[in-house]
Design a protein around this motif. Structure first.
Motif, PDB file in Angstrom:
ATOM      1  N   VAL A 183       0.834  -1.205   0.000  1.00  0.00           N
ATOM      2  CA  VAL A 183       0.000   0.000   0.000  1.00  0.00           C
ATOM      3  C   VAL A 183       0.865   1.249   0.000  1.00  0.00           C
ATOM      4  O   VAL A 183       2.011   1.245   0.460  1.00  0.00           O
ATOM      5  CB  VAL A 183      -0.932   0.032   1.232  1.00  0.00           C
ATOM      6  CG1 VAL A 183      -1.920  -1.122   1.192  1.00  0.00           C
ATOM      7  CG2 VAL A 183      -0.121  -0.008   2.529  1.00  0.00           C
ATOM      8  N   ALA A 184       0.278   2.310  -0.520  1.00  0.00           N
ATOM      9  CA  ALA A 184       0.934   3.619  -0.500  1.00  0.00           C
ATOM     10  C   ALA A 184      -0.137   4.696  -0.573  1.00  0.00           C
ATOM     11  O   ALA A 184      -1.282   4.436  -0.992  1.00  0.00           O
ATOM     12  CB  ALA A 184       1.919   3.758  -1.658  1.00  0.00           C
ATOM     13  N   ALA A 185       0.218   5.901  -0.168  1.00  0.00           N
ATOM     14  CA  ALA A 185      -0.691   7.034  -0.323  1.00  0.00           C
ATOM     15  C   ALA A 185      -0.827   7.363  -1.802  1.00  0.00           C
ATOM     16  O   ALA A 185       0.157   7.295  -2.547  1.00  0.00           O
ATOM     17  CB  ALA A 185      -0.156   8.234   0.451  1.00  0.00           C
ATOM     18  N   PRO A 186      -2.028   7.708  -2.267  1.00  0.00           N
ATOM     19  CA  PRO A 186      -2.191   8.051  -3.690  1.00  0.00           C
ATOM     20  C   PRO A 186      -1.215   9.125  -4.161  1.00  0.00           C
ATOM     21  O   PRO A 186      -0.689   9.047  -5.275  1.00  0.00           O
ATOM     22  CB  PRO A 186      -3.646   8.534  -3.759  1.00  0.00           C
ATOM     23  CG  PRO A 186      -4.326   7.813  -2.647  1.00  0.00           C
ATOM     24  CD  PRO A 186      -3.312   7.726  -1.543  1.00  0.00           C
ATOM     25  N   ASP A 187      -0.954  10.123  -3.311  1.00  0.00           N
ATOM     26  CA  ASP A 187      -0.050  11.208  -3.706  1.00  0.00           C
ATOM     27  C   ASP A 187       1.383  10.734  -3.919  1.00  0.00           C
ATOM     28  O   ASP A 187       2.168  11.400  -4.611  1.00  0.00           O
ATOM     29  CB  ASP A 187      -0.058  12.318  -2.649  1.00  0.00           C
ATOM     30  CG  ASP A 187      -1.370  13.096  -2.637  1.00  0.00           C
ATOM     31  OD1 ASP A 187      -2.160  12.936  -3.588  1.00  0.00           O
ATOM     32  OD2 ASP A 187      -1.603  13.840  -1.666  1.00  0.00           O
ATOM     33  N   TYR A 188       1.737   9.596  -3.297  1.00  0.00           N
ATOM     34  CA  TYR A 188       3.102   9.092  -3.464  1.00  0.00           C
ATOM     35  C   TYR A 188       3.406   8.827  -4.935  1.00  0.00           C
ATOM     36  O   TYR A 188       4.556   8.964  -5.375  1.00  0.00           O
ATOM     37  CB  TYR A 188       3.291   7.806  -2.640  1.00  0.00           C
ATOM     38  CG  TYR A 188       4.555   7.052  -2.998  1.00  0.00           C
ATOM     39  CD1 TYR A 188       5.794   7.446  -2.504  1.00  0.00           C
ATOM     40  CD2 TYR A 188       4.516   5.964  -3.868  1.00  0.00           C
ATOM     41  CE1 TYR A 188       6.956   6.774  -2.864  1.00  0.00           C
ATOM     42  CE2 TYR A 188       5.673   5.282  -4.232  1.00  0.00           C
ATOM     43  CZ  TYR A 188       6.891   5.692  -3.718  1.00  0.00           C
ATOM     44  OH  TYR A 188       8.029   5.027  -4.077  1.00  0.00           O
ATOM     45  N   PHE A 189       2.376   8.447  -5.703  1.00  0.00           N
ATOM     46  CA  PHE A 189       2.608   8.079  -7.095  1.00  0.00           C
ATOM     47  C   PHE A 189       2.590   9.276  -8.049  1.00  0.00           C
ATOM     48  O   PHE A 189       2.697   9.089  -9.258  1.00  0.00           O
ATOM     49  CB  PHE A 189       1.575   7.033  -7.536  1.00  0.00           C
ATOM     50  CG  PHE A 189       1.765   5.707  -6.852  1.00  0.00           C
ATOM     51  CD1 PHE A 189       2.840   4.900  -7.161  1.00  0.00           C
ATOM     52  CD2 PHE A 189       0.880   5.289  -5.877  1.00  0.00           C
ATOM     53  CE1 PHE A 189       3.033   3.683  -6.535  1.00  0.00           C
ATOM     54  CE2 PHE A 189       1.054   4.072  -5.245  1.00  0.00           C
ATOM     55  CZ  PHE A 189       2.143   3.269  -5.569  1.00  0.00           C
TER      56      PHE A 189
ATOM     57  N   VAL B 272       3.450   3.371 -11.255  1.00  0.00           N
ATOM     58  CA  VAL B 272       2.902   2.355 -10.348  1.00  0.00           C
ATOM     59  C   VAL B 272       3.557   1.008 -10.650  1.00  0.00           C
ATOM     60  O   VAL B 272       3.606   0.586 -11.807  1.00  0.00           O
ATOM     61  CB  VAL B 272       1.373   2.254 -10.510  1.00  0.00           C
ATOM     62  CG1 VAL B 272       0.820   1.132  -9.631  1.00  0.00           C
ATOM     63  CG2 VAL B 272       0.715   3.587 -10.154  1.00  0.00           C
ATOM     64  N   PRO B 273       4.103   0.310  -9.641  1.00  0.00           N
ATOM     65  CA  PRO B 273       4.762  -0.973  -9.905  1.00  0.00           C
ATOM     66  C   PRO B 273       3.784  -2.005 -10.452  1.00  0.00           C
ATOM     67  O   PRO B 273       2.653  -2.120  -9.975  1.00  0.00           O
ATOM     68  CB  PRO B 273       5.306  -1.386  -8.534  1.00  0.00           C
ATOM     69  CG  PRO B 273       4.488  -0.628  -7.542  1.00  0.00           C
ATOM     70  CD  PRO B 273       4.126   0.657  -8.205  1.00  0.00           C
TER      71      PRO B 273
ATOM     72  N   GLU C 129       9.507  -6.880  -8.850  1.00  0.00           N
ATOM     73  CA  GLU C 129      10.830  -6.367  -9.210  1.00  0.00           C
ATOM     74  C   GLU C 129      10.815  -4.848  -9.366  1.00  0.00           C
ATOM     75  O   GLU C 129      11.841  -4.182  -9.147  1.00  0.00           O
ATOM     76  CB  GLU C 129      11.307  -7.019 -10.513  1.00  0.00           C
ATOM     77  CG  GLU C 129      11.638  -8.503 -10.386  1.00  0.00           C
ATOM     78  CD  GLU C 129      12.889  -8.754  -9.557  1.00  0.00           C
ATOM     79  OE1 GLU C 129      13.686  -7.796  -9.383  1.00  0.00           O
ATOM     80  OE2 GLU C 129      13.069  -9.890  -9.086  1.00  0.00           O
ATOM     81  N   ASP C 130       9.653  -4.286  -9.738  1.00  0.00           N
ATOM     82  CA  ASP C 130       9.554  -2.831  -9.907  1.00  0.00           C
ATOM     83  C   ASP C 130       9.755  -2.086  -8.586  1.00  0.00           C
ATOM     84  O   ASP C 130      10.043  -0.885  -8.585  1.00  0.00           O
ATOM     85  CB  ASP C 130       8.196  -2.451 -10.504  1.00  0.00           C
ATOM     86  CG  ASP C 130       8.015  -2.978 -11.918  1.00  0.00           C
ATOM     87  OD1 ASP C 130       9.032  -3.280 -12.567  1.00  0.00           O
ATOM     88  OD2 ASP C 130       6.858  -3.090 -12.367  1.00  0.00           O
ATOM     89  N   LEU C 131       9.574  -2.789  -7.450  1.00  0.00           N
ATOM     90  CA  LEU C 131       9.733  -2.137  -6.153  1.00  0.00           C
ATOM     91  C   LEU C 131      11.152  -1.631  -5.946  1.00  0.00           C
ATOM     92  O   LEU C 131      11.380  -0.726  -5.135  1.00  0.00           O
ATOM     93  CB  LEU C 131       9.363  -3.114  -5.022  1.00  0.00           C
ATOM     94  CG  LEU C 131       7.883  -3.509  -4.940  1.00  0.00           C
ATOM     95  CD1 LEU C 131       7.699  -4.644  -3.940  1.00  0.00           C
ATOM     96  CD2 LEU C 131       7.014  -2.311  -4.554  1.00  0.00           C
ATOM     97  N   LYS C 132      12.092  -2.195  -6.657  1.00  0.00           N
ATOM     98  CA  LYS C 132      13.490  -1.764  -6.515  1.00  0.00           C
ATOM     99  C   LYS C 132      13.697  -0.328  -6.991  1.00  0.00           C
ATOM    100  O   LYS C 132      14.725   0.283  -6.683  1.00  0.00           O
ATOM    101  CB  LYS C 132      14.407  -2.715  -7.272  1.00  0.00           C
ATOM    102  CG  LYS C 132      14.421  -4.132  -6.693  1.00  0.00           C
ATOM    103  CD  LYS C 132      15.327  -5.056  -7.477  1.00  0.00           C
ATOM    104  CE  LYS C 132      15.344  -6.458  -6.869  1.00  0.00           C
ATOM    105  NZ  LYS C 132      16.214  -7.391  -7.638  1.00  0.00           N
ATOM    106  N   GLN C 133      12.708   0.197  -7.728  1.00  0.00           N
ATOM    107  CA  GLN C 133      12.796   1.579  -8.216  1.00  0.00           C
ATOM    108  C   GLN C 133      11.980   2.533  -7.338  1.00  0.00           C
ATOM    109  O   GLN C 133      11.787   3.686  -7.709  1.00  0.00           O
ATOM    110  CB  GLN C 133      12.285   1.647  -9.667  1.00  0.00           C
ATOM    111  CG  GLN C 133      12.897   0.626 -10.595  1.00  0.00           C
ATOM    112  CD  GLN C 133      14.417   0.688 -10.610  1.00  0.00           C
ATOM    113  OE1 GLN C 133      14.993   1.771 -10.621  1.00  0.00           O
ATOM    114  NE2 GLN C 133      15.058  -0.479 -10.604  1.00  0.00           N
TER     115      GLN C 133
END
Length: 299
Positions: A170-176, A181-182, A186-190
Motif C-alpha cells: 500500500v501507499a498514499a495516492p499522492d506518493y505516485f 505504479v509498480p 521487481e519494480d519495487l526496486k525503483q
C-alpha cells in the motif's frame, strides 16, 4: 543426603533457571528477588553444592545445577499434569492459562474472546504474552500459542482462529505523483519502500506469489520499522510503499488515504491458529478457552 528440599524451593530453582534471572523469576513467582536469593543460598548450603554462577550481570547454572534441572523438569511437568487431571473433575476450571501470541492476534482476542472467557470462567486467570519472535511454547512454559498457520511447528495441534489473512502493498495516492505504479515485485526496486525489521533484527524480505511463482524482494528504503501500525502510518504520510496485513489498513483503504498495488501478487494465506503440543495432557482451562474461542470468534 538426608536433606529433602521443599517443593516450593525446587520450583523457585527451576523458575530462576528458566529465566536466567532472579528478578524475572521473582516477578513470575510474586516474591522479592532478595527472597529468592535467600531460598537458593539456603538450598545450596543444605545440599552442599553450588547451583548457580552469579554475577551482578548474569545468572548461569553450574554443572550440578544443570544435572538437577534435567532431572527435575520432567518431575515438575508430571506433577502439573497430575494436578491438572484432578482439576478436570471440578465443575469449573481454575488456575492460570498462559498464551503466547503477537500483538495483532492479542488485539483480536481482546475484542471478544477474552472478555467472554473471563466472564464465563471467573476462577481462571489469563496471562497473555505478546511476542514478536516465535518461541518454543513448551520450553518457555506456555499452554498454547497463536500464530499464522504457516509459522506453526508441524508437531502441534492447531485450531483455526480467524479467517484467511492477506498481506498487501500500500501507499498514499499522492506518493505516485510523478512515479510509475509498480506492475511486478521487481519494480519495487525503483521505489521508496518502508522496510520491516524482524524480531531477530534481520530485515524482512517481502514475499509475493502469483500462479505458483514465488518472489522474495529485499526492498530498498530509507525508513525501517518493526510494527505494522507504524508502517501503515508512514505510508499514509507519503513516505513510501508498505507491506502490511490487510486488516491493519482497512479503514485507510476505505477512506482513500491508501491504495493497494500488486494486488494479483498478494494472495490470501492461512490465517491465525491457536496451537498446542499434542503429546501432553490438555489443561481444562485451555479446553475451555478453545470452546469459547470457537463460539465467539468471527470467521
Amino acid at each position: 543426603m538426608n536433606y529433602i528440599p521443599s517443593l516450593n524451593d525446587l520450583k523457585a530453582f527451576a523458575c530462576i533457571a528458566a529465566w536466567q534471572s532472579f528478578r524475572k523469576a521473582a516477578d513470575e513467582l510474586g516474591v522479592a528477588p532478595s527472597t529468592l536469593s535467600h531460598v537458593i543460598r539456603t538450598l545450596e548450603e543444605n545440599m552442599g553444592v553450588r547451583l548457580f554462577h552469579r554475577t551482578t550481570r548474569s545468572v548461569a547454572l553450574t554443572q550440578a545445577g544443570e544435572k538437577l534441572l534435567s532431572r527435575l523438569q520432567p518431575v515438575l511437568r508430571d506433577l502439573d499434569f497430575a494436578l491438572e487431571e484432578v482439576n478436570s473433575f471440578r465443575t469449573r476450571p481454575s488456575g492460570m492459562l498462559r498464551l503466547n501470541t503477537n500483538e495483532i492476534a492479542a488485539s483480536m482476542l481482546l475484542d471478544d474472546v477474552v472478555p467472554a472467557f473471563l466472564a464465563q470462567y471467573p476462577d481462571m486467570s489469563l496471562d497473555l504474552v505478546t511476542d514478536g519472535r516465535l518461541v518454543d511454547i513448551v520450553a518457555e512454559g506456555f499452554d498454547a500459542g497463536i500464530r499464522l498457520g504457516e509459522a506453526i511447528p508441524q508437531d502441534m495441534i492447531a485450531v483455526r482462529f480467524g479467517a484467511d489473512a492477506r498481506f498487501v502493498a500500500v501507499a498514499a495516492p499522492d506518493y505516485f505523483n510523478g512515479r510509475t505504479v509498480p506492475q511486478s515485485p521487481e519494480d519495487l526496486k525503483q521505489h521508496l519502500c518502508i522496510r520491516c525489521r524482524l524480531p531477530s533484527g534481520k530485515p524482512y524480505h517481502w514475499e509475493f506469489e502469483r500462479h505458483g511463482q514465488e518472489i522474495n524482494i529485499d526492498v530498498p528504503g530509507s525508513l525501517t520499522l518493526d510494527h505494522p501500525g507504524m508502517m501503515a502510518k508512514a505510508a499514509i504520510a507519503g513516505l513510501g510503499i508498505a507491506y502490511v496485513p490487510q486488516h491493519c489498513v482497512t479503514d485507510a483503504l476505505t477512506d482513500g488515504r491508501l491504495r493497494t498495488v500488486l494486488d494479483d501478487w498478494c494472495p490470501p494465506i492461512a490465517g491465525l491458529f491457536l496451537y498446542y503440543p499434542g503429546h501432553r495432557h490438555v489443561p481444562s482451562g485451555l479446553r475451555a478457552f478453545i470452546d469459547v474461542m470457537k463460539a465467539t470468534a468471527r470467521f
